[in-house]
Design an enzyme around this catalytic site. Structure first.
Site, PDB file in Angstrom:
ATOM      1  N   LYS A  21       0.846  -1.212   0.000  1.00  0.00           N
ATOM      2  CA  LYS A  21       0.000   0.000   0.000  1.00  0.00           C
ATOM      3  C   LYS A  21       0.874   1.252   0.000  1.00  0.00           C
ATOM      4  CE  LYS A  21      -1.706   1.708   3.979  1.00  0.00           C
ATOM      5  NZ  LYS A  21      -1.412   3.136   4.206  1.00  0.00           N
ATOM      6  N   CYS A 115      -4.844  12.736  12.133  1.00  0.00           N
ATOM      7  CA  CYS A 115      -5.698  11.546  12.044  1.00  0.00           C
ATOM      8  C   CYS A 115      -5.645  10.876  13.412  1.00  0.00           C
ATOM      9  CB  CYS A 115      -5.188  10.626  10.943  1.00  0.00           C
ATOM     10  SG  CYS A 115      -3.598   9.927  11.343  1.00  0.00           S
ATOM     11  N   ASP A 302       4.281   0.619  11.897  1.00  0.00           N
ATOM     12  CA  ASP A 302       3.020   0.043  11.401  1.00  0.00           C
ATOM     13  C   ASP A 302       2.783  -1.370  11.922  1.00  0.00           C
ATOM     14  OD1 ASP A 302       3.226   1.632   8.119  1.00  0.00           O
ATOM     15  OD2 ASP A 302       2.743   2.387  10.116  1.00  0.00           O
ATOM     16  N   ARG A 394      -8.742  -0.082   4.624  1.00  0.00           N
ATOM     17  CA  ARG A 394      -7.924   0.926   3.915  1.00  0.00           C
ATOM     18  C   ARG A 394      -6.591   0.288   3.489  1.00  0.00           C
ATOM     19  NH1 ARG A 394      -6.306   5.061   7.719  1.00  0.00           N
ATOM     20  NH2 ARG A 394      -4.877   5.445   6.005  1.00  0.00           N
TER      21      ARG A 394
HETATM   22  C1  EPZ Z   1       4.235   6.999   6.142  1.00  0.00           C
HETATM   23  O1  EPZ Z   1       3.474   8.041   6.734  1.00  0.00           O
HETATM   24  C2  EPZ Z   1       3.292   5.817   6.022  1.00  0.00           C
HETATM   25  N1  EPZ Z   1       2.159   6.147   5.153  1.00  0.00           N
HETATM   26  C3  EPZ Z   1       2.776   5.426   7.409  1.00  0.00           C
HETATM   27  O2  EPZ Z   1       1.943   4.283   7.254  1.00  0.00           O
HETATM   28  C4  EPZ Z   1       3.973   5.061   8.278  1.00  0.00           C
HETATM   29  O3  EPZ Z   1       3.521   4.759   9.579  1.00  0.00           O
HETATM   30  C5  EPZ Z   1       4.947   6.256   8.326  1.00  0.00           C
HETATM   31  O4  EPZ Z   1       5.334   6.617   6.984  1.00  0.00           O
HETATM   32  C6  EPZ Z   1       6.211   5.931   9.105  1.00  0.00           C
HETATM   33  O5  EPZ Z   1       6.856   4.832   8.554  1.00  0.00           O
HETATM   34  C7  EPZ Z   1       2.346   6.037   3.814  1.00  0.00           C
HETATM   35  O6  EPZ Z   1       3.421   5.729   3.339  1.00  0.00           O
HETATM   36  C8  EPZ Z   1       1.151   6.333   2.963  1.00  0.00           C
HETATM   37  P1  EPZ Z   1       6.387  10.326   8.301  1.00  0.00           P
HETATM   38  P2  EPZ Z   1       4.092   9.544   6.776  1.00  0.00           P
HETATM   39  O7  EPZ Z   1       6.309  11.573   7.509  1.00  0.00           O
HETATM   40  O8  EPZ Z   1       4.822   9.818   5.530  1.00  0.00           O
HETATM   41  C9  EPZ Z   1       6.445  13.551  11.785  1.00  0.00           C
HETATM   42  C10 EPZ Z   1       0.060   2.944   7.625  1.00  0.00           C
HETATM   43  O9  EPZ Z   1      -0.434   2.474   8.661  1.00  0.00           O
HETATM   44  N2  EPZ Z   1       6.480  14.552  10.690  1.00  0.00           N
HETATM   45  O10 EPZ Z   1       7.601   9.467   8.190  1.00  0.00           O
HETATM   46  O11 EPZ Z   1       2.995  10.472   7.179  1.00  0.00           O
HETATM   47  C11 EPZ Z   1       5.103  12.847  11.851  1.00  0.00           C
HETATM   48  O12 EPZ Z   1       4.158  13.587  12.601  1.00  0.00           O
HETATM   49  C12 EPZ Z   1       0.558   4.370   7.626  1.00  0.00           C
HETATM   50  O13 EPZ Z   1       0.206   2.325   6.548  1.00  0.00           O
HETATM   51  C13 EPZ Z   1       6.645  15.893  11.012  1.00  0.00           C
HETATM   52  O14 EPZ Z   1       6.764  16.253  12.178  1.00  0.00           O
HETATM   53  O15 EPZ Z   1       5.129   9.397   7.979  1.00  0.00           O
HETATM   54  C14 EPZ Z   1       5.441  11.539  12.516  1.00  0.00           C
HETATM   55  O16 EPZ Z   1       5.478  11.735  13.903  1.00  0.00           O
HETATM   56  C15 EPZ Z   1       0.330   5.084   8.949  1.00  0.00           C
HETATM   57  N3  EPZ Z   1       6.661  16.812  10.001  1.00  0.00           N
HETATM   58  C16 EPZ Z   1       6.853  11.244  11.993  1.00  0.00           C
HETATM   59  O17 EPZ Z   1       7.370  12.492  11.499  1.00  0.00           O
HETATM   60  C17 EPZ Z   1       6.523  16.436   8.685  1.00  0.00           C
HETATM   61  O18 EPZ Z   1       6.564  17.324   7.799  1.00  0.00           O
HETATM   62  C18 EPZ Z   1       6.881  10.216  10.863  1.00  0.00           C
HETATM   63  O19 EPZ Z   1       6.089  10.697   9.828  1.00  0.00           O
HETATM   64  C19 EPZ Z   1       6.352  15.071   8.387  1.00  0.00           C
HETATM   65  C20 EPZ Z   1       6.328  14.145   9.402  1.00  0.00           C
END
Ligand code: EPZ
Length: 416
Positions: A21, A115, A302, A394
């Site tokens: 996904k 979310c 995850d 999802r």
């Molecule tokens: C991706 O989300 C995945 N989603 C998530 O999978 C996964 O848990 C996550 O990466 C971590 O591996 C997809 O790929 C569609 P991040 P993403 O940006 O990109 C903070 C699932 O269950 N952050 O690496 O949103 C953020 O708040 C989903 O399949 C900032 O502070 O993850 C979080 O605490 C859930 N500022 C941390 O970094 C930003 O600009 C990791 O977020 C971006 C992120």
């Protein structure tokens, strides 16, 4: 609302793991970078995939399925403004930012917002796009990005954010000059996105230190088979262990879930790895373990909720520390209703193993927490109802049907 009604059973059999996904979603965004046809092979019709396709259709992009293959044609893309009715609740829509900047140097979308698992800010996304010359107008509700030119630059991310890394790559593949991204996220799904973009004519190279993107004028179409879903694979392995059964995963990449496989070896399951097959057989009672989540190659956030179920029925005291998202223990309250003994203090859950969980009516609040409740239902004595399974669907395609084929008594019914 729909629910799964689960009466457990012992898992035995094989299951084919779907395309990932978290690779499919950025690849769907990437398809707008060319006006030639892009085919994403073996694409499961996940709710998040269908949600992204609705967003593309609203922009004038043509999408259709030919069997399991997804065909996307962005030749007639007519807008770069995302419809906020479609992006609300679909965080991955933020990945259209980089792709639309790469395609037309303009993008407008509403803040994707938080979310169930956290605030999910996008400051790292926006700051890194600005480094390429993107102007960002942001009133806290709506974001409007535009650039006269996108100029490659050396950029270091403050945190290896998966989405920010993807957005920056998507925006820089057609920028002028060279972009280097330091402290980039190294999840397998990102490396697969890079492989797909290179199959479209992009020039991207990876080292342990940085990703180097040499901007090109145009990208062409491709036919691409994404890598398999390591989180779905891990979830099914846990299902095998939690039912005291045995399971064979086909189209699985053991090297992408080594932290989980290591936990099984610490406990008491027999694991055999062979190319793209993982075989797990439960041997005897499980032993407690500790987990701390982190950016790849550390333990994946995850799989934190799913493995907390295994800890709940493993002998002794386990601790699970969630270091990525600030609110990803939503499933704990529901697990405790099923007899688990879990206490949460800040980012750490302490779990005292019990012999077995008992069936209850529990509510899915997010994707992986909902999957964890299904796993708990597989282990539980008596009947479990997992309500609001749209969260689970999802990210897991035909989850109930696959579990049923593996010997589990599970049906999906409408909750009146
Ligand atoms: C991706 O989300 C995945 N989603 C998530 O999978 C996964 O848990 C996550 O990466 C971590 O591996 C997809 O790929 C569609 P991040 P993403 O940006 O990109 C903070 C699932 O269950 N952050 O690496 O949103 C953020 O708040 C989903 O399949 C900032 O502070 O993850 C979080 O605490 C859930 N500022 C941390 O970094 C930003 O600009 C990791 O977020 C971006 C992120």
């Amino acid at each position: 609302m729909e629910k799964y009604v689960i009466n457990g059973g012992k898992i035995s059999g094989s299951v084919k793991i779907e395309s990932a996904k978290n690779a499919l979603l950025p690849m769907i965004s990437a398809s707008v970078l060319t006006d030639e046809e892009v085919v994403i092979k073996s694409c499961p019709k996940l709710l998040d995939v269908l949600g992204m396709l609705k967003i593309l259709n609203k922009l004038g992009v043509k999408t259709q399925f030919d069997g399991n293959d997804l065909i996307i044609n962005s030749k007639e893309l007519t807008s770069c403004h995302l419809d906020d009715n479609l992006t609300r609740g679909l965080r991955t829509s933020v990945l259209m930012l980089g792709a639309l900047m790469g395609r037309c140097k303009t993008a407008k979308l509403n803040y994707p917002g938080g979310c169930e698992i956290g605030k999910r800010p996008i400051d790292i996304h926006l700051d890194s796009l600005k480094e390429l010359g993107v102007s960002v107008c942001d009133d806290g509700k709506e974001i409007f990005c535009y650039a006269d030119r996108l100029i490659g630059k050396e950029i270091s991310l403050s945190f290896p954010s998966v989405g920010a890394t993807e957005n920056l790559i998507l925006a820089s593949v057609k920028a002028e000059g060279i972009t280097k991204i330091h402290n980039y996220a190294k999840e397998p799904e990102i490396l697969d996105l890079i492989k797909m973009l290179n199959s479209m004519g992009a020039r991207i190279a990876c080292s342990n230190l940085c990703v180097t993107i040499e901007g090109v004028k145009e990208l062409h179409g491709t036919k691409y088979l994404p890598l398999s879903d390591r989180i779905e694979a891990g979830t099914f392995l846990l299902a095998g262990a939690l039912t005291g059964g045995e399971i064979e995963l086909i189209n699985a990449k053991p090297q992408n879930i080594l932290p989980l496989i290591g936990k099984f070896c610490e406990s008491t399951c027999k694991i055999i790895l062979k190319n793209d097959i993982i075989y797990l057989k439960f041997i005897r009672g499980l032993k407690a373990f500790d987990v701390t989540t982190g950016p790849y190659p550390l333990f994946p956030t995850d799989l934190q909720a799913p493995i907390s179920v295994l800890a709940s029925v493993s002998k002794g005291k386990s601790t699970i520390c969630e270091r990525i998202f600030e609110n990803r223990f939503g499933h704990i309250e529901e697990l405790n209703k099923m007899g688990a003994k879990i206490r949460v203090d800040g980012d750490t859950a302490t779990i005292i193993g019990v012999s077995r969980l008992h069936g209850e009516r529990v509510i899915a609040k997010d994707l992986r927490g909902g999957a964890a409740l299904v796993l708990a239902g597989l282990n539980a004595e008596g009947q479990t109802e997992v309500v609001d399974v749209k969260h689970v669907e999802r990210g897991y395609y035909n989850f109930d049907k696959k579990l049923s084929m593996l010997g589990i008594d599970i049906v999906k019914v409408k909750e009146l």
